[in-house]
Structure formats: C-alpha cells, structure tokens
Design a protein around this motif. Structure first.
Motif, PDB file in Angstrom:
ATOM      1  N   VAL A   1      50.969  96.196  80.407  1.00 35.54           N
ATOM      2  CA  VAL A   1      49.973  97.233  80.142  1.00 35.54           C
ATOM      3  C   VAL A   1      50.647  98.586  80.305  1.00 35.54           C
ATOM      4  N   HIS A   2      50.385  99.494  79.365  1.00 43.66           N
ATOM      5  CA  HIS A   2      50.915 100.850  79.440  1.00 43.66           C
ATOM      6  C   HIS A   2      49.824 101.817  78.980  1.00 43.66           C
ATOM      7  N   PRO A   3      50.042 103.126  79.127  1.00 41.64           N
ATOM      8  CA  PRO A   3      48.959 104.075  78.811  1.00 41.64           C
ATOM      9  C   PRO A   3      48.449 104.013  77.381  1.00 41.64           C
ATOM     10  N   ASP A   4      49.265 103.495  76.458  1.00 40.84           N
ATOM     11  CA  ASP A   4      48.855 103.432  75.054  1.00 40.84           C
ATOM     12  C   ASP A   4      48.305 102.082  74.645  1.00 40.84           C
ATOM     13  N   GLY A   5      48.248 101.126  75.558  1.00 31.46           N
ATOM     14  CA  GLY A   5      47.730  99.811  75.187  1.00 31.46           C
ATOM     15  C   GLY A   5      48.397  98.696  75.953  1.00 31.46           C
ATOM     16  N   PHE A   6      48.803  97.646  75.226  1.00 29.91           N
ATOM     17  CA  PHE A   6      49.389  96.488  75.888  1.00 29.91           C
ATOM     18  C   PHE A   6      50.297  95.756  74.921  1.00 29.91           C
ATOM     19  N   ARG A   7      51.026  94.796  75.459  1.00 26.18           N
ATOM     20  CA  ARG A   7      51.797  93.858  74.644  1.00 26.18           C
ATOM     21  C   ARG A   7      51.790  92.510  75.350  1.00 26.18           C
ATOM     22  N   ALA A   8      51.580  91.455  74.579  1.00 31.61           N
ATOM     23  CA  ALA A   8      51.651  90.089  75.086  1.00 31.61           C
ATOM     24  C   ALA A   8      52.831  89.390  74.425  1.00 31.61           C
ATOM     25  N   ALA A   9      53.425  88.423  75.128  1.00 30.42           N
ATOM     26  CA  ALA A   9      54.557  87.697  74.567  1.00 30.42           C
ATOM     27  C   ALA A   9      54.642  86.319  75.188  1.00 30.42           C
ATOM     28  N   LEU A  10      55.283  85.417  74.466  1.00 31.89           N
ATOM     29  CA  LEU A  10      55.674  84.119  75.004  1.00 31.89           C
ATOM     30  C   LEU A  10      57.181  84.150  75.180  1.00 31.89           C
ATOM     31  N   VAL A  11      57.637  83.815  76.384  1.00 36.60           N
ATOM     32  CA  VAL A  11      59.065  83.928  76.703  1.00 36.60           C
ATOM     33  C   VAL A  11      59.560  82.594  77.242  1.00 36.60           C
ATOM     34  N   GLY A  12      60.593  82.064  76.598  1.00 41.02           N
ATOM     35  CA  GLY A  12      61.169  80.811  77.037  1.00 41.02           C
ATOM     36  C   GLY A  12      62.258  81.018  78.070  1.00 41.02           C
ATOM     37  N   LEU A  13      62.861  79.930  78.501  1.00 37.89           N
ATOM     38  CA  LEU A  13      64.014  80.024  79.381  1.00 37.89           C
ATOM     39  C   LEU A  13      65.129  80.807  78.695  1.00 37.89           C
ATOM     40  N   GLY A  14      65.977  81.423  79.503  1.00 37.57           N
ATOM     41  CA  GLY A  14      67.033  82.248  78.938  1.00 37.57           C
ATOM     42  C   GLY A  14      66.569  83.638  78.566  1.00 37.57           C
ATOM     43  N   GLY A  15      65.299  83.966  78.875  1.00 34.31           N
ATOM     44  CA  GLY A  15      64.770  85.281  78.526  1.00 34.31           C
ATOM     45  C   GLY A  15      64.522  85.461  77.049  1.00 34.31           C
ATOM     46  N   ARG A  16      64.372  84.369  76.302  1.00 36.21           N
ATOM     47  CA  ARG A  16      64.204  84.446  74.844  1.00 36.21           C
ATOM     48  C   ARG A  16      62.728  84.631  74.492  1.00 36.21           C
ATOM     49  N   ILE A  17      62.439  85.716  73.773  1.00 39.90           N
ATOM     50  CA  ILE A  17      61.062  85.980  73.342  1.00 39.90           C
ATOM     51  C   ILE A  17      60.758  85.125  72.117  1.00 39.90           C
ATOM     52  N   VAL A  18      59.756  84.270  72.251  1.00 36.72           N
ATOM     53  CA  VAL A  18      59.378  83.343  71.186  1.00 36.72           C
ATOM     54  C   VAL A  18      58.382  83.980  70.232  1.00 36.72           C
ATOM     55  N   ALA A  19      57.442  84.733  70.766  1.00 32.71           N
ATOM     56  CA  ALA A  19      56.416  85.390  69.948  1.00 32.71           C
ATOM     57  C   ALA A  19      55.886  86.579  70.727  1.00 32.71           C
ATOM     58  N   THR A  20      55.433  87.595  70.006  1.00 30.49           N
ATOM     59  CA  THR A  20      54.914  88.789  70.678  1.00 30.49           C
ATOM     60  C   THR A  20      53.799  89.402  69.851  1.00 30.49           C
ATOM     61  N   ALA A  21      52.882  90.085  70.548  1.00 31.84           N
ATOM     62  CA  ALA A  21      51.751  90.718  69.880  1.00 31.84           C
ATOM     63  C   ALA A  21      51.408  92.011  70.595  1.00 31.84           C
ATOM     64  N   PRO A  22      51.540  93.164  69.915  1.00 32.15           N
ATOM     65  CA  PRO A  22      51.153  94.432  70.536  1.00 32.15           C
ATOM     66  C   PRO A  22      49.672  94.701  70.358  1.00 32.15           C
ATOM     67  N   GLY A  23      49.126  95.546  71.215  1.00 25.66           N
ATOM     68  CA  GLY A  23      47.737  95.956  71.088  1.00 25.66           C
ATOM     69  C   GLY A  23      47.595  97.420  71.452  1.00 25.66           C
ATOM     70  N   LYS A  24      46.997  98.200  70.584  1.00 27.54           N
ATOM     71  CA  LYS A  24      46.800  99.619  70.858  1.00 27.54           C
ATOM     72  C   LYS A  24      45.330  99.836  71.195  1.00 27.54           C
TER      73      LYS A  24
END
Length: 420
Positions: free
Chosen positions: A108-131
């Motif tokens: 969460v940040h002042p302009d909205g949010f971001r969600a993500a799915l993160v696997g082992l190794g710090g690998r981002i599998v999917a992400t979705a921003p929200g304003k």
C-alpha cells in the motif's frame, strides 16, 4: 548374520537397505530448511555445492533435495551440461520449481496499492496495480489489495503459502500497528496486521498473514536476491511514493530494533532551515529528498495522472539536461549525501544500496553523491563505502513475500508436508 546371530535371509537385504535410506532421510530432515534457503537465495545451484554448504554426505544431500522436490519446492536436474561443483561428473543442478507454490504479496502506498504472486527465488509470477484514494479506514484499501491478490490466485490456480503486506510506516511489534503512516490518511497506531489478516481470511486464503515496513522489506529482498547479496552490514535508503525510509541488515538479519522501529532515517535533519516536516521538525530527509521535493525544486506542479514517484523518475530521465532539473537533482543529491554520511559515521556499513528516486539520482550523477558521502563521513574518508542501486523491481513486494515464505524456509515439511 542378523542381529540375533541367525543367518540373514535374502529378504533382509531389502529391509536393511530401506532402513538405511530412512535413516539418511531422517538425518537430513533437520537440513531441509537450510537447504531450501540455499536454493531460494541462489547460493546452491548444484547438489555438490549444497553438500558442501550443509556439511553433510552426498547421500544425505541427495535425500534432502529429493524431499524438497517431492514437496514441489525445487527441481533436481541430473542431465549433463550443468555447472559442476567438483571435478569429474557434472553435479545435479538445483533450481526452484517455477510451477510451485506462491506467496501473496501486497503493498500500500499513498497513490494506491499493488498485489503480486511471488514464488521461491523472489520471482514475481503475476502482479496487479490498483490506483485508489487511500481513506482513513485501512480495511478499505487492504480489502481491495487482498481481493486483487485472490483474483490472481484464482486466475493462475497456484497454491498459496501465506500473505505479506508492505506499508509506508514503521510497524510496531508485537502488535503489528502502523505507528506513523504520515503519508496515508490512516490514524496513527492503526492495527494493520490484524485488519490484513481478517481480509486474507475472508478471501479464503490459507497461511499466515504478516506485515512490515516497506523499506525494511525492500532491504530484506535485496539482501537475499539483489544488490545486497553477500553484504554483512547492509544499509538501504530509498524513497517511496512519498518520504524517505531506511533499513539495516546486520550479519544477514534485518535489524528492526527492540520494537520494530529502528532506522527511521527519514527524520534525520539535513537542512535546518528547510521545509516543515510532518513529524513536527524541519528540514528532514523525508521532505528534502523525496519525489515531491524534487518536483517542487524543479519548478514542476505534480499532476494526478500517475504517481509522484513516476513523475519524478520521468522528469529526471527525460529532462535532466534542463538547468532547473539538473539543479534540483544536485540539490537532492547533496541533501541525500549529507544524510548518508551521518549514517555511515554511526553504522559503518560495508555496502549502501539506494532505491526509488534515490536510485535514479545515483545513476544521474554517481560521482557527486559518492564525493559528498566521502567528504562528510569519517569512514568514507578512510575507505570507500560502495554505493549501489537496488536491482529488484518491486523489491518491497518481494520482501513482503519473504515474510510469508519464512515459515516454509524454517520448516518445509511442517509447513507443507501435511497438505502435500
């Protein structure tokens, strides 16, 4: 002969072999967590390296790797051609399972949010921003970010080990309250961890729900997967969408102080006659070296289209040659350098990494920033402290996922074995 002095039957060979394999596996189960962390952080690319790092036999390392593979966490590749750990036959290659479980990460940040799915190794599998406009009720934005994460999970069909949340505030322990969300509308002391956990449970997501400060989590992610690897005393300073945060990793562990409130570097005074700060002081790094300070110094009025951080980045990248923009950048670099010099004197880190707009300022004029730090710090004069840019995209999200992954890293079989 068997243990009773009688001749061993042919069938006893299988019994002894099975018992021996079971003994090796039981002996290795205590090494499952350390082994997984070595693969997770990229420090054990082969089974030979894993054997050496764990200090176990090849057979035990093989049993440990097989168990982690059975849990769907890593892959063991025995095909030749991989990097060998010793002379002779190439060692089995180890990697995280790209189709394995994920953690839900939220920021969460002042302009909205971001969600993500993160696997082992710090690998981002999917992400979705929200304003969205972040209201005074934390449940509103936290419900929205968890819903976005639940949609990603449903779309990908991935198993989830838990959820982690990064917030732009010091998070007091053990309560999990946002002590000073200065750039959000939340009241001081908002119970964000409890609210986040309620939202995660309501969305039907299993596993723990944990919360931390965004820059602390960025430092954790960079130490495990990015520019902070191998550093023993790592200092991270970064701008978020508003304000400045800092974090310290000591001997491989995040230093959060006695109650989670350490390294509030944003409130170091770097300009006694400077701008009024939200904390009640004046000239703090928080208001002298963040995106809004840069846009203001460059004579730009921020617009509502994109985040302040993105506007500042775009201006620095596209119009740095313009005198007003260059002068604003130099002013922020000097302020940031003063703050870093004071931290170097106090903490004596062996590496500094910069994120957010600070990373862009380092790229714009690395020699100026390093010169200010060296000139203003005792240890900087006696020996150069490396100052590097953060390398991970969305490092606070990756760090939030690390919170959820930690119980699995501590005890893979206990966390996943029952449901595997």
């Amino acid at each position: 002969m068997n243990g009773n002095g009688a001749p061993r039957r042919v069938g006893d060979v299988t019994t002894v072999s099975t018992a021996s394999a079971r003994t090796k596996l039981e002996r290795g189960r205590g090494a499952l967590g350390p082994a997984l962390e070595l693969v997770h952080t990229g420090r054990a690319p082969t089974r030979a390296v894993l054997t050496a790092e764990l200090g176990v036999t090849r057979a035990t390392a093989g049993a440990v790797a097989a168990e982690l593979e059975a849990l769907g966490l890593i892959r063991v590749d025995s095909r030749p051609g991989g990097a060998g750990g010793t002379q002779g036959r190439p060692s089995h290659r180890l990697s995280v399972d790209e189709n394995g479980p994920v953690a839900l990460a939220a920021q969460v940040h002042p302009d909205g949010f971001r969600a993500a799915l993160v696997g082992l190794g710090g690998r981002i599998v999917a992400t979705a921003p929200g304003k969205v406009t972040v209201s005074a009720d934390p449940a509103q934005v936290l419900g929205a970010v968890v819903d976005a994460g639940a949609e990603l999970l449903a779309r990908t069909g991935r198993r989830c080990v838990g959820a982690g949340l990064a917030v732009p505030s010091a998070v007091a322990e053990p309560e999990g309250t946002a002590l000073n969300p200065l750039h959000l509308a939340w009241p001081a002391g908002s119970p964000v961890r409890a609210v986040f956990a309620q939202c995660v449970k309501a969305a039907g997501i299993d596993g723990p729900a944990l919360t931390g400060n965004d820059i602390n989590l960025a430092a954790l992610a960079e130490h495990r997967h990015g520019a902070g690897r191998s550093a023993q005393h790592l200092l991270c300073v970064a701008t978020g969408h508003r304000g400045v945060g800092g974090a310290l990793v000591l001997d491989g562990r995040l230093h959060s102080g006695s109650s989670g409130l350490a390294l509030e570097v944003g409130h170091l005074t770097v300009n006694p006659e400077g701008r009024a700060c939200h904390c009640g002081s004046r000239g703090c790094l928080d208001v002298e070296a963040d995106p809004l300070a840069f846009l203001t110094a460059a004579g730009r009025s921020p617009g509502p289209e994109v985040s302040l951080l993105q506007q500042a980045r775009d201006l620095l990248r596209s119009e740095y040659a313009e005198p007003a923009v260059r002068a604003a950048a130099e002013e922020l670099i000097d302020r940031l350098g003063l703050g870093l010099a004071g931290l170097v004197n106090i903490l004596n880190p062996d590496r500094i990494i910069l994120g957010g707009l600070h990373r862009e300022l380092l790229h714009a004029d690395p020699e100026r920033l390093r010169a200010v730090v060296a000139d203003r710090s005792l240890w900087g004069r006696s020996g150069s402290v490396p100052i590097l840019p953060c390398t991970l995209d969305h490092n606070s999200l990756v760090g939030a996922a690390e919170l959820a992954w930690q119980p699995v890293l501590d005890d893979p079989l206990g966390a996943l074995g029952a449901a595997a």
